[in-house]
Write an enzyme that holds these catalytic residues in place. Structure first.
Site, PDB file in Angstrom:
ATOM      1  N   HIS A 142      -2.545   1.068  -4.760  1.00  0.00           N
ATOM      2  CA  HIS A 142      -3.647   1.722  -4.055  1.00  0.00           C
ATOM      3  C   HIS A 142      -3.052   2.671  -3.025  1.00  0.00           C
ATOM      4  CE1 HIS A 142      -7.410   2.454  -2.031  1.00  0.00           C
ATOM      5  NE2 HIS A 142      -6.909   2.007  -0.891  1.00  0.00           N
ATOM      6  N   SER A 159      -7.552   0.602   3.483  1.00  0.00           N
ATOM      7  CA  SER A 159      -8.708   1.471   3.258  1.00  0.00           C
ATOM      8  C   SER A 159      -9.256   1.952   4.599  1.00  0.00           C
ATOM      9  CB  SER A 159      -9.799   0.723   2.490  1.00  0.00           C
ATOM     10  OG  SER A 159      -9.350   0.386   1.197  1.00  0.00           O
ATOM     11  N   VAL A 161      -7.840   4.208   6.581  1.00  0.00           N
ATOM     12  CA  VAL A 161      -6.833   4.653   7.544  1.00  0.00           C
ATOM     13  C   VAL A 161      -6.681   6.170   7.547  1.00  0.00           C
ATOM     14  CG1 VAL A 161      -4.774   4.596   6.065  1.00  0.00           C
ATOM     15  CG2 VAL A 161      -4.572   3.972   8.495  1.00  0.00           C
ATOM     16  N   GLY A 162      -7.147   6.831   6.477  1.00  0.00           N
ATOM     17  CA  GLY A 162      -7.092   8.292   6.469  1.00  0.00           C
ATOM     18  C   GLY A 162      -6.190   8.901   5.416  1.00  0.00           C
ATOM     19  N   LYS A 163      -5.904   8.170   4.358  1.00  0.00           N
ATOM     20  CA  LYS A 163      -4.990   8.691   3.325  1.00  0.00           C
ATOM     21  C   LYS A 163      -5.593   9.901   2.608  1.00  0.00           C
ATOM     22  CE  LYS A 163      -4.826   4.747   1.120  1.00  0.00           C
ATOM     23  NZ  LYS A 163      -5.700   3.963   2.014  1.00  0.00           N
ATOM     24  N   ASP A 181      -6.418   7.334  -4.594  1.00  0.00           N
ATOM     25  CA  ASP A 181      -6.963   5.977  -4.712  1.00  0.00           C
ATOM     26  C   ASP A 181      -6.075   5.068  -5.560  1.00  0.00           C
ATOM     27  OD1 ASP A 181      -9.064   4.078  -4.036  1.00  0.00           O
ATOM     28  OD2 ASP A 181      -9.488   4.091  -6.176  1.00  0.00           O
ATOM     29  N   GLU A 206     -12.252  10.611  -3.079  1.00  0.00           N
ATOM     30  CA  GLU A 206     -13.380  10.061  -2.336  1.00  0.00           C
ATOM     31  C   GLU A 206     -13.176  10.321  -0.854  1.00  0.00           C
ATOM     32  OE1 GLU A 206     -15.248   5.797  -0.888  1.00  0.00           O
ATOM     33  OE2 GLU A 206     -13.682   5.828  -2.432  1.00  0.00           O
ATOM     34  N   ARG A 247      11.669   5.818  17.150  1.00  0.00           N
ATOM     35  CA  ARG A 247      11.626   7.122  17.807  1.00  0.00           C
ATOM     36  C   ARG A 247      12.845   7.977  17.471  1.00  0.00           C
ATOM     37  NH1 ARG A 247      11.270   5.880  23.914  1.00  0.00           N
ATOM     38  NH2 ARG A 247      11.340   8.159  23.997  1.00  0.00           N
TER      39      ARG A 247
END
Length: 319
Positions: A142, A159, A161-163, A181, A206, A247
């Protein structure tokens, strides 16, 4: 239990424009299950100890020249003995004339007999490459797969999170979408993973609040791609203030996928961060590292914290 994949002979006939000389049944019903191919020189000489009839057999000038040196009776016996093993398919290269004995044997033992105009070595190379892709071990993840500056970037994360939103921004910036997806990942060699989209959802995305879109129709054919090698994995996660994020970038992280170690990053997500730009930079930086340049290493050398070429033991998070 390891899943065994197959490819119908019909697809290979179509992809390589093979001439069909004899087919015992519909080519869509003939399954090819072996990535290996074979030139049957040893078998025509009578040696079958390591012979695998599941492999596609390729006969070229050498095999025909070998058979010519025998008498008609001996030649017929060798051809029949070989075809009696019922190989999955036999391909004649260089558009060589097919002897009646070979055609008769193929019909007698119900063996698919095909022909190509390509030279033997070129045909073998293309066929092996195709079989490595079609029959490769695979897994579906996924996530979202995009090509950024020629680098295949697999975006993973929970799901919401902004992919997909990040992928849309990357496409708007001139990069290309491979899968959204569901990403089908194939192990095409011991060092290479190739990702693609399942055919039934290819180019669809989507977007919450918008719905389903077709990236190919919205942004054009140049915005999508069928497959791409996976060079890096980016794990997106919600920003956790209690977690210490890397960092410096001195320590390389890897994710195991189908037994292959893929370089990976964890990028925290919070309002105000432009993920598309960050991923662009990550893609370029990953390529530089593969070419032997590490910006963090150079900075520490300039600061006098490490000797040139010496690995750093400094924890940048201490500063």
């Amino acid at each position: 239990m390891t899943t065994k994949y197959i490819v119908p002979l019909r697809k290979l006939i179509h992809d390589f424009s093979l001439e069909t000389l004899h087919l015992p049944e519909e080519p869509g019903e003939i399954d090819i299950s072996s990535m290996e191919v074979n030139r049957p020189g040893l078998e025509l000489a009578g040696f079958f100890d390591y012979y695998d009839n599941q492999r596609i057999q390729i006969m070229g000038k050498s095999e025909f020249a070998f058979l010519r040196q025998f008498s008609d009776e001996d030649r017929l016996h060798r051809i029949n003995t070989y075809f009696a093993t019922r190989p999955s398919a036999v391909v004649i290269t260089r558009n060589l004339e097919v002897w009646p004995q070979i055609l008769h044997a193929a019909r007698t033992y119900q063996v698919a007999l095909l022909r190509t105009v390509e030279p033997t070595s070129q045909f073998m190379a293309g066929l092996i490459a195709q079989l490595n892709v079609e029959l490769a071990p695979r897994v579906t993840r996924h996530g979202v797969l995009v090509e950024v500056y020629g680098e295949g970037i697999l975006l993973l994360g929970e799901s919401g999170v902004g992919k997909s939103e990040t992928a849309i921004e990357l496409v708007k910036r001139g990069h290309r979408l491979i899968a959204d997806d569901a990403v089908e990942i194939r192990k095409v060699s011991n060092r290479t993973l190739v990702g693609s989209s399942p055919e039934n959802i290819r180019h669809f995305m989507e977007l919450r609040g918008v719905g389903i879109i077709n990236a190919r129709r919205l942004f054009g054919i140049g915005a999508v791609k069928m497959t791409e090698k996976i060079n890096m994995i980016v794990q997106l996660e919600q920003w956790d203030s209690s977690k210490v994020y890397d960092r410096m970038g001195m320590e390389d992280e890897y994710t195991d996928v189908l037994g292959i170690q893929i370089p990976s990053l964890t990028i925290p997500v919070k309002p105000g961060r432009n993920l598309a730009v960050i991923i662009e930079v990550a893609a370029m930086n990953s390529r530089q590292k593969r070419m032997g340049y590490n910006a963090a290493q150079e900075l520490l050398e300039k600061l006098g914290m490490v000797e040139p070429g010496q690995e750093s033991g400094v924890d940048w998070n201490d500063f």
